[in-house]
Design a protein around this motif. Structure first.
Motif, PDB file in Angstrom:
ATOM      1  N   PHE A  23      50.167 -36.737 125.674  1.00 48.18           N
ATOM      2  CA  PHE A  23      50.033 -35.794 124.563  1.00 48.18           C
ATOM      3  C   PHE A  23      50.418 -36.448 123.242  1.00 48.18           C
ATOM      4  N   PHE A  69      52.813 -27.022 109.525  1.00 46.27           N
ATOM      5  CA  PHE A  69      51.739 -27.576 110.358  1.00 46.27           C
ATOM      6  C   PHE A  69      51.143 -26.494 111.248  1.00 46.27           C
ATOM      7  N   GLY A  71      48.517 -26.136 115.070  1.00 45.68           N
ATOM      8  CA  GLY A  71      48.030 -26.849 116.251  1.00 45.68           C
ATOM      9  C   GLY A  71      46.947 -26.028 116.911  1.00 45.68           C
ATOM     10  N   TYR A 135      43.217 -32.363 120.509  1.00 46.93           N
ATOM     11  CA  TYR A 135      44.237 -31.592 119.788  1.00 46.93           C
ATOM     12  C   TYR A 135      44.041 -31.819 118.293  1.00 46.93           C
ATOM     13  N   ARG A 137      45.630 -31.268 114.520  1.00 41.97           N
ATOM     14  CA  ARG A 137      46.903 -31.023 113.825  1.00 41.97           C
ATOM     15  C   ARG A 137      46.683 -30.957 112.309  1.00 41.97           C
ATOM     16  N   LYS A 195      55.249 -21.781 111.088  1.00 40.69           N
ATOM     17  CA  LYS A 195      55.115 -23.057 111.784  1.00 40.69           C
ATOM     18  C   LYS A 195      55.529 -24.164 110.819  1.00 40.69           C
ATOM     19  N   TYR A 200      61.498 -27.228 114.280  1.00 39.43           N
ATOM     20  CA  TYR A 200      61.491 -28.166 115.409  1.00 39.43           C
ATOM     21  C   TYR A 200      62.618 -29.183 115.242  1.00 39.43           C
ATOM     22  N   ALA A 234      58.280 -24.964 122.137  1.00 42.68           N
ATOM     23  CA  ALA A 234      56.865 -25.322 122.224  1.00 42.68           C
ATOM     24  C   ALA A 234      56.037 -24.221 122.904  1.00 42.68           C
ATOM     25  N   GLY A 301      51.281 -21.612 125.161  1.00 35.04           N
ATOM     26  CA  GLY A 301      51.191 -22.304 123.880  1.00 35.04           C
ATOM     27  C   GLY A 301      49.890 -23.091 123.832  1.00 35.04           C
ATOM     28  N   THR A 302      49.485 -23.478 122.634  1.00 32.04           N
ATOM     29  CA  THR A 302      48.240 -24.255 122.526  1.00 32.04           C
ATOM     30  C   THR A 302      48.390 -25.565 123.279  1.00 32.04           C
ATOM     31  N   ALA A 303      49.505 -26.258 123.011  1.00 30.42           N
ATOM     32  CA  ALA A 303      49.712 -27.544 123.662  1.00 30.42           C
ATOM     33  C   ALA A 303      50.024 -27.348 125.148  1.00 30.42           C
TER      34      ALA A 303
END
Ligand code: COI
Length: 355
Positions: A23, A69, A71, A135, A137, A195, A200, A234, A301-303
């Motif tokens: 990832f 950001f 995602g 992905y 970003r 976000k 984070y 996340a 989550g998206t990720a």
């Protein structure tokens, strides 16, 4: 239509090993950039070779973290085309984050044009293998060169892309989560719903502590009473207690309003499950566990997509959930959600957007 200037690479990079993408490790050939200057607005949209940035060390982003950001992902469908999943939701969230951080609003159509343009440019980077995607970003940084604490008057909006596999090394297998009781991620009135990189950064200490003990992630509790479940950094979280699906409500503003969270609630209701969005205390989950009624727990989550929790360590006890196996609710949700995203299941909600 956003007017985008193109400066394309002469020679493309070698593609990564599609079987071992991991990832966020491999970046594509190009990036999107657009500048903002007070009085001029957003301007000079361009797609250029992926490259280092040259920035003055006094740029505000380095000192006061005026940065945001997003995602999202582009998916390869069985007919070979490429699609985005609910980009409108990410764009709306971008502007809500921008408002909170005093970053100028973006035009929704311009952002969609930019997303489509960069993905179209990098189409050969959208992987084809099961469970992989490109992905995306998008992010914005404050670029005023001055150390006073004020909103910047200039910004850069950029989009970088990278082909990815599973976010966790475990893939769809259950992950181990540690309940963090000392540090908090967000408080009411703060930036938990936005976000921003700062959310984070402040989570890293808890994350590192948990990783050292062999856990994948931290479950954050509310910042006031340390009692109610917020989210897993996340991922948003869902618990299946006695057949009912429960996910923490967003009202306090300390939880990220995940696009996968919102879609999962809708899909689960559509499948006939009762889904409650409300305050959920750790004590309630522990009580359900004691009574044999903690059926399943999973993050979205998206990720991370849909990621089952196999073990939840509260500090007082280690709760083994569904025998460390993916449960039927998480499995059905995973199959339906990823089916829509990868174009294998009919998109009856109109969530996908062709590139
Ligand atoms: C995402 O799911 O897209 C996120 O931004 C979470 C991040 C920690 C990878």
């Amino acid at each position: 239509m956003l007017n985008i200037r193109y400066e394309l690479v002469k020679e493309k990079k070698a593609k990564p090993d599609w079987d071992n993408l991991g990832f966020g490790k491999h970046f594509t050939d190009h990036m999107f950039i657009m500048d903002y200057d007070a009085g001029q607005g957003w301007h000079d949209a361009r797609i250029v070779p992926y490259q280092n940035l040259s920035l003055d060390p006094a740029c505000m982003v380095f000192h006061y973290a005026q940065e945001m950001f997003e995602g999202l992902k582009a998916y390869r469908t069985p007919d070979g085309s490429v699609q985005l999943f609910r980009p409108d939701q990410n764009i709306d969230r971008m502007n809500r984050t921008n408002e909170r951080l005093c970053i100028p609003q973006l035009d929704k159509n311009d952002v969609l044009d930019a997303l489509r343009a960069i993905v179209k440019t990098e189409e050969d980077w959208v992987p084809k293998k099961e469970g992989t995607s490109l992905y995306i970003r998008p992010f914005i940084i404050a670029t005023d060169v001055q150390l006073g604490v004020h909103p910047s008057k200039s910004y850069k909006f950029m989009i970088i892309t990278c082909p990815v596999g599973a976010y966790y090394a475990e893939g769809i297998k259950p992950v181990k989560i540690f309940v963090e009781r000392e540090y908090v991620r967000a408080v009411r009135g703060g930036t938990g719903f936005a976000k921003v990189g700062g959310n984070y950064a402040c989570s890293l200490i808890g994350q590192e502590k948990a990783e050292k003990m062999g856990y994948s992630q931290v479950l954050w509790l509310d910042g006031i009473e340390h009692k109610y479940i917020d989210e897993v950094g996340a991922m948003n979280v869902f618990f299946v207690l006695d057949g009912k699906v429960i996910t923490p409500a967003l009202e306090e503003g300390s939880i990220l309003p995940g696009v996968t969270r919102k879609s999962s609630i809708q899909l689960l209701r559509d499948m006939g499950y009762t889904v409650e969005e409300r305050k959920l205390s750790l004590a309630e989950v522990e009580e359900a566990y004691a009574n044999g009624k903690l059926d399943e727990a999973f993050g979205t989550g998206t990720a991370a997509v849909v990621s089952p929790m196999g073990l939840l360590d509260t500090g007082d006890q280690k709760m083994l959930i569904n025998n460390n196996e993916i449960g039927p609710v998480a499995q059905k949700l995973y199959d339906t959600l990823t089916g829509i995203q990868w174009g294998r299941v009919e998109d009856k909600f109109g969530w996908t957007v062709k590139v």
